[in-house]
Design a protein around this motif. Sequence first.
Motif, PDB file in Angstrom:
ATOM      1  N   TRP A   1       0.759  -1.202   0.123  1.00  0.00           N
ATOM      2  CA  TRP A   1       0.048  -0.089   0.036  1.00  0.00           C
ATOM      3  C   TRP A   1       0.886   1.137   0.063  1.00  0.00           C
ATOM      4  N   ASN A   2       1.994   1.270   0.778  1.00  0.00           N
ATOM      5  CA  ASN A   2       2.721   2.400   1.087  1.00  0.00           C
ATOM      6  C   ASN A   2       3.683   2.815  -0.424  1.00  0.00           C
ATOM      7  N   SER A   3       3.942   1.931  -1.113  1.00  0.00           N
ATOM      8  CA  SER A   3       4.807   1.879  -2.294  1.00  0.00           C
ATOM      9  C   SER A   3       4.303   2.850  -3.208  1.00  0.00           C
ATOM     10  N   GLY A   4       2.976   3.263  -3.547  1.00  0.00           N
ATOM     11  CA  GLY A   4       2.473   4.126  -4.315  1.00  0.00           C
ATOM     12  C   GLY A   4       2.356   3.304  -5.666  1.00  0.00           C
ATOM     13  N   LEU A   5       2.769   2.278  -6.023  1.00  0.00           N
ATOM     14  CA  LEU A   5       2.699   1.564  -7.238  1.00  0.00           C
ATOM     15  C   LEU A   5       1.306   0.857  -7.319  1.00  0.00           C
ATOM     16  N   THR A   6       0.687   1.339  -8.345  1.00  0.00           N
ATOM     17  CA  THR A   6      -0.449   0.527  -8.864  1.00  0.00           C
ATOM     18  C   THR A   6      -0.637  -0.151 -10.153  1.00  0.00           C
ATOM     19  N   ALA A   7      -1.243  -0.910 -10.497  1.00  0.00           N
ATOM     20  CA  ALA A   7      -1.392  -1.457 -11.856  1.00  0.00           C
ATOM     21  C   ALA A   7      -2.913  -2.184 -11.868  1.00  0.00           C
ATOM     22  N   GLU A   8      -3.419  -2.325 -13.000  1.00  0.00           N
ATOM     23  CA  GLU A   8      -4.572  -2.835 -13.235  1.00  0.00           C
ATOM     24  C   GLU A   8      -4.329  -4.356 -13.568  1.00  0.00           C
ATOM     25  N   ALA A   9      -5.062  -5.294 -12.798  1.00  0.00           N
ATOM     26  CA  ALA A   9      -4.750  -6.737 -12.919  1.00  0.00           C
ATOM     27  C   ALA A   9      -6.097  -7.292 -13.301  1.00  0.00           C
ATOM     28  N   ARG A  10      -5.883  -8.318 -13.910  1.00  0.00           N
ATOM     29  CA  ARG A  10      -7.063  -9.314 -14.496  1.00  0.00           C
ATOM     30  C   ARG A  10      -6.976 -10.463 -13.305  1.00  0.00           C
ATOM     31  N   CYS A  11      -8.501 -10.780 -12.959  1.00  0.00           N
ATOM     32  CA  CYS A  11      -8.593 -12.008 -12.328  1.00  0.00           C
ATOM     33  C   CYS A  11      -8.628 -13.320 -13.242  1.00  0.00           C
TER      34      CYS A  11
ATOM     35  N   THR B   1      -7.468  -3.169  -9.374  1.00  0.00           N
ATOM     36  CA  THR B   1      -6.567  -2.452  -9.113  1.00  0.00           C
ATOM     37  C   THR B   1      -5.653  -3.254  -8.158  1.00  0.00           C
ATOM     38  N   VAL B   2      -4.438  -3.045  -8.340  1.00  0.00           N
ATOM     39  CA  VAL B   2      -3.318  -3.944  -7.240  1.00  0.00           C
ATOM     40  C   VAL B   2      -2.456  -2.955  -6.759  1.00  0.00           C
ATOM     41  N   HIS B   3      -1.939  -3.103  -5.809  1.00  0.00           N
ATOM     42  CA  HIS B   3      -1.021  -2.296  -5.163  1.00  0.00           C
ATOM     43  C   HIS B   3       0.339  -3.324  -4.946  1.00  0.00           C
ATOM     44  N   TYR B   4       1.452  -2.909  -5.279  1.00  0.00           N
ATOM     45  CA  TYR B   4       2.659  -3.736  -4.970  1.00  0.00           C
ATOM     46  C   TYR B   4       3.955  -2.829  -5.013  1.00  0.00           C
ATOM     47  N   PRO B   5       4.882  -3.416  -4.213  1.00  0.00           N
ATOM     48  CA  PRO B   5       6.030  -2.945  -3.867  1.00  0.00           C
ATOM     49  C   PRO B   5       6.965  -3.130  -5.250  1.00  0.00           C
ATOM     50  N   ALA B   6       7.803  -2.092  -5.338  1.00  0.00           N
ATOM     51  CA  ALA B   6       8.832  -1.989  -6.563  1.00  0.00           C
ATOM     52  C   ALA B   6       9.652  -3.140  -6.586  1.00  0.00           C
ATOM     53  N   ASP B   7      10.186  -3.656  -5.394  1.00  0.00           N
ATOM     54  CA  ASP B   7      11.336  -4.585  -5.356  1.00  0.00           C
ATOM     55  C   ASP B   7      10.727  -6.216  -5.346  1.00  0.00           C
ATOM     56  N   ARG B   8       9.436  -6.313  -5.004  1.00  0.00           N
ATOM     57  CA  ARG B   8       8.761  -7.622  -4.809  1.00  0.00           C
ATOM     58  C   ARG B   8       7.567  -7.290  -5.390  1.00  0.00           C
ATOM     59  N   PRO B   9       7.094  -7.345  -6.583  1.00  0.00           N
ATOM     60  CA  PRO B   9       5.882  -7.283  -7.161  1.00  0.00           C
ATOM     61  C   PRO B   9       4.856  -8.337  -7.062  1.00  0.00           C
ATOM     62  N   GLU B  10       5.560  -9.576  -6.795  1.00  0.00           N
ATOM     63  CA  GLU B  10       4.689 -10.884  -6.566  1.00  0.00           C
ATOM     64  C   GLU B  10       4.152 -10.733  -5.282  1.00  0.00           C
ATOM     65  N   GLN B  11       4.502  -9.793  -4.408  1.00  0.00           N
ATOM     66  CA  GLN B  11       3.797  -9.664  -2.988  1.00  0.00           C
ATOM     67  C   GLN B  11       2.580  -8.558  -3.101  1.00  0.00           C
ATOM     68  N   ALA B  12       2.067  -8.620  -4.279  1.00  0.00           N
ATOM     69  CA  ALA B  12       0.959  -7.422  -4.442  1.00  0.00           C
ATOM     70  C   ALA B  12      -0.104  -7.854  -3.630  1.00  0.00           C
ATOM     71  N   THR B  13      -1.178  -6.929  -3.615  1.00  0.00           N
ATOM     72  CA  THR B  13      -2.293  -7.005  -3.041  1.00  0.00           C
ATOM     73  C   THR B  13      -3.441  -6.335  -3.704  1.00  0.00           C
ATOM     74  N   ALA B  14      -4.579  -6.940  -3.991  1.00  0.00           N
ATOM     75  CA  ALA B  14      -5.857  -6.584  -4.577  1.00  0.00           C
ATOM     76  C   ALA B  14      -6.763  -5.751  -3.303  1.00  0.00           C
ATOM     77  N   ARG B  15      -6.409  -5.881  -2.224  1.00  0.00           N
ATOM     78  CA  ARG B  15      -7.381  -5.315  -1.413  1.00  0.00           C
ATOM     79  C   ARG B  15      -6.905  -3.689  -1.074  1.00  0.00           C
TER      80      ARG B  15
ATOM     81  N   PRO C   1      -6.558  -0.094   0.174  1.00  0.00           N
ATOM     82  CA  PRO C   1      -5.930   0.429   1.232  1.00  0.00           C
ATOM     83  C   PRO C   1      -7.026   0.716   2.414  1.00  0.00           C
ATOM     84  N   ALA C   2      -6.697   0.127   3.698  1.00  0.00           N
ATOM     85  CA  ALA C   2      -7.192   0.264   4.853  1.00  0.00           C
ATOM     86  C   ALA C   2      -6.446   0.237   6.022  1.00  0.00           C
TER      87      ALA C   2
END
Length: 154
Positions: free
Chosen positions: A34-44, A95-109, A111-112
């Motif tokens: 959430w804090n990375s600020g990076l988002t992307a559009e993901a397909r389920c 919309t998913v949020h992901y850290p730049a150094d580990r995008p595989e640790q993204a979340t579709a939740r 921010p809360a």
Amino acid sequence: MEVLFYIVPTLMIAVVSCAVVAVIRRSVRVSRAWNSGLTAEARCLRTYTTTSGGGDSSVRTTLHHVYEFTTRDGRGVRFEEPGGPGTTLEGDIVTVHYPADRPEQATARPPARGRLAVGTGCLLAFLGTFILFLLGFMAVTYAMFSAVGESPLP
């Protein structure tokens, strides 16, 4: 035989301590995304459920989603997330949020941060209370065996 009153609680404390580490890791991982600020559009790509329990315990069903997205540098990433909303179906765009150094640790939740902090805090308080109960149990056991005159520890 008295040593079992120390071994079993110690093993339980070890298991609960592993749970504490897992809870903290999960919270840090989601918070970093959430804090990375990076988002992307993901397909389920897929949704499925898993069940656990049964028999004498209640059955628990968990909904899982498999998402795929492309990072800003063009790398394709696929990840799975348990516990997502039941309204997200295969083919949906989220919309998913992901850290730049580990995008595989993204979340579709979405921010809360407050909800994450409260949930993590309550779970850690419960686990900490359980550990304190086990330590108290071991202290009372030691006092009882000492009062009887037996040497509980070598």
